[in-house]
Design an enzyme around this catalytic site. Structure first.
Site, PDB file in Angstrom:
ATOM      1  N   LYS A 220     -10.757 -28.418 -50.595  1.00 44.18           N
ATOM      2  CA  LYS A 220      -9.811 -29.034 -49.672  1.00 44.18           C
ATOM      3  C   LYS A 220      -8.725 -29.794 -50.443  1.00 44.18           C
ATOM      4  O   LYS A 220      -7.545 -29.546 -50.281  1.00 44.18           O
ATOM      5  CB  LYS A 220     -10.529 -30.017 -48.739  1.00 44.18           C
TER       6      LYS A 220
ATOM      7  N   TRP B  78     -19.450 -30.491 -38.498  1.00 42.44           N
ATOM      8  CA  TRP B  78     -20.122 -30.495 -39.793  1.00 42.44           C
ATOM      9  C   TRP B  78     -21.275 -31.480 -39.847  1.00 42.44           C
ATOM     10  O   TRP B  78     -22.324 -31.197 -40.435  1.00 42.44           O
ATOM     11  CB  TRP B  78     -19.109 -30.739 -40.914  1.00 42.44           C
TER      12      TRP B  78
ATOM     13  N   ASP C 172     -20.648 -37.178 -46.306  1.00 52.77           N
ATOM     14  CA  ASP C 172     -19.974 -35.908 -46.560  1.00 52.77           C
ATOM     15  C   ASP C 172     -18.474 -36.199 -46.523  1.00 52.77           C
ATOM     16  O   ASP C 172     -17.918 -36.505 -45.465  1.00 52.77           O
ATOM     17  CB  ASP C 172     -20.353 -34.894 -45.487  1.00 52.77           C
TER      18      ASP C 172
END
Length: 403
Positions: free
Chosen positions: A237, A146, A213
């Protein structure tokens, strides 16, 4: 002229009647789902243990509350999915969600909370467009998939310096980082969902603006927000269903978007309209609010962290106790509390058998990401300890059968 439609043929009528009856049966089953525990997991409402990396498991009591509110939210006569985002009802929902999030993270007053859309991946573009002038240098620390994607997207809008690159198993030693003296900001991914690599502290970047992030470990632990210029996280999540992305940004960083910045990505526009420039993801925000309220009521993020550490220990201990049958490829110093990848190094063919057998026991979504293979157990906040313990017990049993 009135529109007319042909009547169904006589031959088709019995078939359509059967279809209607079948649809009715499906509807009845959906409404009157059994309340009894699952025979395989012991969980209420026949639920499985869902180890998905996202969208992920949500708290049962939150889902039950949403179910109770679904047709008529708190006597309003409307579902949250039906009410105007400009109305007082939804305003109270989004205000409460923000207030509870601010309390959970002790967000300072000089930070703005935005409820945005497009997932965390959209922030890969929004961040350089808002924080960096054309031609500016920005630093990225790459520790997995990511952060690599974030850096790749930023290259469209700024001069990206890859200050450090990991091996997907560890975090490079900070002494080796090649930070730019003139970097507008430093970006990193606090928890790599795919590789299971998690930072255990705040990166030291001096007076540079730090951007994080936190999509897959947001609200899984206390965080000192004041050390960051911007934190962003997709909801799906740890805090709610897919559809909303949380952005926490220091106020002095708002208002510098480039002219080419799409209006929906302009932090000043979103802040000025209090996240309601257009219709926000109302139901997702409502669900996040329920989760935030639950976390506050149950002791806040200190309690959340303690529970997460306990669950992770059960799983990592099971790997360690297998005498090498299972392997965790990640450096123990940075193993994630949220996403635990593991393999069967002696026989990769057994991994498919493991995943299938676990599913029959009510433990699903254990297949590793397609880019790395193996298995991965995502044990987010809402995964109960019982689920992790059941997985650990199954791992021991499976290893004994195939060692």
């Amino acid at each position: 002229m009135a529109l007319t439609f042909p009547s169904p043929s006589v031959a088709a009528q019995p078939k359509r009647a059967a279809q209607r009856a079948n649809r009715k049966q499906v509807a009845v089953r959906a409404v009157a789902a059994p309340d009894k525990p699952s025979a395989t997991t012991g969980q209420p409402h026949g639920r499985v243990f869902n180890f998905s990396a996202g969208p992920a498991v949500l708290p049962v009591d939150v889902l039950e509350q949403a179910q109770a509110d679904l047709l008529n939210w708190q006597g309003s006569g409307m579902s949250v999915m039906e009410m105007s985002h400009r109305g007082k009802e939804f305003q109270s929902i989004i205000d409460a969600a923000e207030a509870d999030l601010r309390a959970l993270l002790a967000i300072p007053d000089n930070y703005t909370v935005l409820f945005m859309q497009g997932g965390a991946s959209t922030q890969f573009s929004a961040i350089p467009l808002n924080l960096a002038a054309e031609g500016a240098v920005v630093d990225y620390i790459v520790t997995g998939s990511w952060s690599k994607k974030a850096a790749g997207e930023a290259k469209k809008y700024a001069k990206v310096n890859i200050a450090a690159t990991g091996d997907n198993k560890s975090v490079p030693e900070p002494a080796t980082w090649n930070l730019s003296a003139d970097a507008t900001y430093v970006h990193y991914c606090d928890n790599e969902t795919i590789q299971g690599v998690e930072f255990k502290g705040v990166p030291a970047v001096g007076d540079k603006v730090l951007v994080a992030d936190m999509s897959s470990n947001f609200c899984s632990k206390p965080v000192d927000v004041s050390k960051y210029g911007l934190i962003y996280a997709g909801a799906q999540k740890n805090i709610g269903p897919a559809g909303v992305t949380i952005v926490i940004i220091r106020n002095d960083l708002i208002g510098n978007a480039r002219p080419i910045t799409p209006v929906m990505l302009d932090y000043a526009v979103q802040a000025g309209d209090k996240s309601m420039y257009n219709t926000p993801p109302c139901f997702s925000i409502y669900m996040c609010g329920l989760v935030f309220a639950k976390m506050r009521a149950e002791g806040g993020l200190d309690a959340v962290l303690a529970a997460n550490e306990k669950k992770a220990k059960v799983l990592y201990d099971a790997i360690a106790a297998s005498n090498g049958f299972y392997n965790s490829p990640v450096d123990p110093a940075v193993r994630s509390l949220m996403n635990v990848p593991f393999t069967i190094p002696s026989n990769a063919d057994l991994e498919k058998e493991f995943i299938a057998a676990a599913a029959k026991r009510g433990m699903i979504q254990l297949k590793g990401h397609r880019s790395v293979g193996g298995m991965r157990a995502s044990i987010y906040n809402s995964m109960p300890l019982e689920g992790v313990q059941q997985l650990a017990d199954f791992m021991k049993e499976f290893a004994a059968q195939h060692a």
